[in-house]
Design a protein around this motif. Structure first.
Motif, PDB file in Angstrom:
ATOM      1  N   ARG A  26       0.836  -1.209   0.000  1.00 15.70           N
ATOM      2  CA  ARG A  26       0.000   0.000   0.000  1.00 15.70           C
ATOM      3  C   ARG A  26       0.862   1.247   0.000  1.00 15.70           C
ATOM      4  O   ARG A  26       0.561   2.229  -0.670  1.00 15.70           O
ATOM      5  N   GLY A  27       1.948   1.191   0.773  1.00 19.76           N
ATOM      6  CA  GLY A  27       2.865   2.323   0.816  1.00 19.76           C
ATOM      7  C   GLY A  27       3.448   2.610  -0.553  1.00 19.76           C
ATOM      8  O   GLY A  27       3.453   3.753  -1.017  1.00 19.76           O
ATOM      9  N   TYR A  28       3.902   1.545  -1.223  1.00 19.11           N
ATOM     10  CA  TYR A  28       4.483   1.742  -2.550  1.00 19.11           C
ATOM     11  C   TYR A  28       3.443   2.238  -3.543  1.00 19.11           C
ATOM     12  O   TYR A  28       3.732   3.062  -4.398  1.00 19.11           O
ATOM     13  N   LEU A  30       0.889   4.103  -2.892  1.00 14.46           N
ATOM     14  CA  LEU A  30       0.647   5.515  -2.622  1.00 14.46           C
ATOM     15  C   LEU A  30       1.801   6.371  -3.144  1.00 14.46           C
ATOM     16  O   LEU A  30       1.613   7.485  -3.629  1.00 14.46           O
ATOM     17  N   MET A  31       2.987   5.802  -3.068  1.00 14.93           N
ATOM     18  CA  MET A  31       4.168   6.557  -3.458  1.00 14.93           C
ATOM     19  C   MET A  31       4.440   6.495  -4.949  1.00 14.93           C
ATOM     20  O   MET A  31       5.268   7.255  -5.456  1.00 14.93           O
ATOM     21  N   PRO A  33       3.288   7.458  -7.854  1.00 16.34           N
ATOM     22  CA  PRO A  33       3.437   8.597  -8.777  1.00 16.34           C
ATOM     23  C   PRO A  33       4.782   9.301  -8.611  1.00 16.34           C
ATOM     24  O   PRO A  33       5.473   9.589  -9.592  1.00 16.34           O
ATOM     25  N   ALA A  34       5.152   9.539  -7.336  1.00 17.58           N
ATOM     26  CA  ALA A  34       6.431  10.202  -7.083  1.00 17.58           C
ATOM     27  C   ALA A  34       7.582   9.321  -7.544  1.00 17.58           C
ATOM     28  O   ALA A  34       8.556   9.796  -8.133  1.00 17.58           O
TER      29      ALA A  34
ATOM     30  N   VAL B  88       1.917  12.808  -1.283  1.00 17.85           N
ATOM     31  CA  VAL B  88       1.698  11.351  -1.277  1.00 17.85           C
ATOM     32  C   VAL B  88       2.969  10.627  -0.847  1.00 17.85           C
ATOM     33  O   VAL B  88       2.895   9.636  -0.107  1.00 17.85           O
ATOM     34  N   ALA B  89       4.132  11.135  -1.277  1.00 18.20           N
ATOM     35  CA  ALA B  89       5.384  10.478  -0.895  1.00 18.20           C
ATOM     36  C   ALA B  89       5.588  10.576   0.621  1.00 18.20           C
ATOM     37  O   ALA B  89       5.879   9.570   1.283  1.00 18.20           O
ATOM     38  N   ARG B  91       3.394  11.079   2.926  1.00 18.34           N
ATOM     39  CA  ARG B  91       2.342  10.301   3.570  1.00 18.34           C
ATOM     40  C   ARG B  91       2.713   8.815   3.574  1.00 18.34           C
ATOM     41  O   ARG B  91       2.625   8.136   4.596  1.00 18.34           O
ATOM     42  N   ALA B  92       3.158   8.319   2.411  1.00 15.58           N
ATOM     43  CA  ALA B  92       3.513   6.906   2.306  1.00 15.58           C
ATOM     44  C   ALA B  92       4.696   6.586   3.211  1.00 15.58           C
ATOM     45  O   ALA B  92       4.702   5.564   3.910  1.00 15.58           O
TER      46      ALA B  92
END
Lengths: 303, 276
Positions: A26-28, A30-31, A33-34, B88-89, B91-92
């Motif tokens: 889930r973390g990846y 969310l990340m 796009p960046a 988002v970064a 937050r993640a």
């Protein structure tokens, strides 16, 4: 989005493991796009740059047969070695001067400013955020042949003719780099000094250390991480700088960054420019490792 | 907050040093506005008299207006996109435990350290191999790479600083994930977002190195300044333009740092109050 209570996952190894995995997933997600932007913007270009450094120029196109000819040129032709050494000398000197001058300032704010600390920090770091080009340009206004210093000294009658060595020299480049990057050095120095436990200083005083010994034995060693970080943060970016040498360096102040820019501009030999960029990065990495190694050894030696 | 008595003693020498340091830090840049009002095309003492003709001259130049519009457009887009990606970064990174997390953060911070010229040429090579023509889009992408680490670095402390139990309370009280983010998380990190927007806009507005390699026929203000620098008679107009850019940057960044720091200070104060 509710975190699972520990008790539930306890004893359900599989579920816990799955959840752990899915949390990372889930973390990846969310990340992502960046991450994608960073991959396209950092990793991919650097890989292509490495590939291109192995090509050669062929008229207006490229000969894509891999060869190390560019690296051989970089190693054998004296101009490249000279400029590389000069870049490291200029950056090294600028780094040393900047850290030396910024240290007392960071020390003052960390230990002696009690009210309006934020205002001091903002004031110290503010110039860093303004245009680098304009800060360099300002030094050209000051050091120029008819610039602030020369014209002021002339009209005051201190000198007969303008001082020519001010503009277009390595000194001008060092002064400008040290000034332009000062705000960047302050923060790591300040943070490392601010972290120092003040009771250690009291203990040293109680045990009979004078201010100088106290500084050498407590403050300086404990602030070393900040000094190292500040040195890296200035030395590495400045080695590749081409704005300052172009505006203030003159022929004697040309650095490796200017040469790289030339390969992609008027000289139009992109593969050579790519090879020079890779050589520069390799040298920076090597120097950084040596520097880290020495400081670690010195630390062990002291401890 | 009892500190050693000797630390409280003011150190005159250091104090003088600090003030001289600040003056030297700001003085060189202050010569730009000073001479932008000088009634002479030569930048030298003694000054000739006060004038605003260089500003009037700028006002009538089509090319300056075009460059300004380009800079503003790129800056606005870059600040919004990089701050969005930064949110988002951050937050993640703070919300989930991920393997390789610190490696990712280090990787994202690379553009802060690696000489700008290398990223400039690397992106130029990428763009040209893909056959994409140089335009404001390529400039904006280059700026995005430079701004993203700053956005993440500005936002991370805000996201790290807040109390997760607030979000859990909101979820327990029946808000779904989206509303929890919007009504609980967002207001708490808002100062960081504003600071990030202002800082990334300023960086993009002032950025030169990437723009130099990645811009096509449409130029931004820093590139315009660079191209005019070789004409001595353009010097006063460039001084006037630089003055405007510097003033704008100083105001934006001061507000950004103040908002960003203020949040942190307020937390520290409330934490100390709660502790005592």
């Amino acid at each position: 989005m509710v975190s699972v209570p520990d008790a539930r996952s306890f004893g359900r190894g599989k579920l816990a493991a799955w959840f752990q995995r899915s949390e990372a997933a889930r973390g990846y997600a969310l990340m992502s796009p960046a991450l994608i932007v960073l991959l396209i913007g950092i990793a991919v270009p650097l890989i292509i740059l490495i590939a291109m450094s192995l090509w050669t120029r062929d008229g207006f196109g490229f000969d894509m047969t891999p060869t190390i000819a560019n690296y051989q040129r970089a190693a054998t032709e004296p101009i490249f070695g000279t400029l590389l050494t000069r870049s490291f000398m200029i950056s090294g000197l600028a780094t040393f001067i900047t850290v030396l001058l910024c240290y007392p300032m960071a020390y003052y704010v960390a230990f002696h400013v009690h009210r309006n600390k934020m205002l001091w920090i903002v004031l110290m770091t503010l110039p860093f955020w303004t245009s680098y080009l304009l800060r360099v340009f300002a030094w050209r206004v000051i050091l120029g042949y008819e610039g602030v210093i020369n014209s002021a000294f002339l009209s005051a009658g201190w000198i007969e003719a303008p001082l020519e060595f001010l503009l277009y020299s390595q000194t001008a480049v060092v002064i400008t780099l040290a000034h332009a990057w000062a705000a960047f050095a302050i923060l790591p120095l300040y943070v490392s000094l601010e972290k120092i436990d003040k009771s250690l200083l009291e203990a040293a005083t109680d045990l009979g250390d004078g201010p100088f010994t106290r500084f050498m034995r407590i403050t300086l060693p404990l602030s070393m991480p900040g000094v190292i970080a500040a040195s890296f943060l200035i030395f590495i970016p400045t080695t590749g700088d081409y704005i300052t040498p172009a505006l203030l360096g003159g022929p004697d102040g040309v650095m490796i960054g200017n040469l790289i820019q030339l390969q992609f501009g008027p000289v139009n030999n992109w593969p050579m420019g790519a090879a020079l960029s890779i050589v520069l990065m390799a040298w920076i990495a090597a120097l950084a490792l040596v520097f880290l190694f020495i400081t670690r050894k010195a630390k062990d030696h002291l401890a | 907050m009892k500190e050693g008595t000797y630390i409280k003693q003011p150190n005159r020498a250091l104090q003088v040093y600090a003030i001289v340091f600040l003056i030297v830090l700001y003085l060189p840049v202050l010569f730009i506005p000073l001479f932008s009002f000088n009634d002479s095309i030569y930048v030298r003492f003694p000054m000739q008299g006060l004038t605003i003709q260089w500003y009037v001259d700028l006002w009538t130049r089509e090319s300056v207006w075009a460059a300004l519009q380009n800079s503003l457009t790129v800056g606005l887009w870059v600040s919004v996109i990089s701050t969005g990606l930064g949110v988002v970064a951050a937050r993640a990174i703070t919300r989930y435990r991920m393997p390789g997390q610190s490696a990712i953060v280090t990787f994202a911070m690379l553009p802060l350290i690696v000489p700008g010229v290398i990223f400039g040429v690397a992106l130029l090579v990428l763009v040209s191999r893909l056959g994409i023509p140089l335009s404001l889009y390529t400039v904006a992408f280059g700026h995005l790479i430079i701004c993203l680490p700053f956005a993440i670095a500005t936002l991370l402390p805000r996201f790290e600083g807040f109390d997760r139990s607030m979000e859990e309370a909101s979820a327990d009280l029946g808000e779904n994930g989206w509303w929890t983010f919007w009504r609980v998380t967002f207001p708490m990190v808002a100062p960081g977002i504003v600071a990030s927007l202002l800082l990334t806009f300023t960086i993009s507005f002032d950025e030169f190195i990437m723009t130099f390699f990645l811009s096509g026929t449409d130029t931004t203000l820093p590139i315009y300044i660079w191209t005019q620098l070789r004409f001595p008679r353009e010097f006063p107009a460039i001084l006037a333009l630089s003055t405007i850019i510097l003033a704008l940057s100083f105001v934006l960044v001061f507000v950004a740092l103040w908002i960003g720091r203020l949040g942190v200070v307020r937390e520290q104060v409330s934490a100390t109050n709660a502790g005592s």
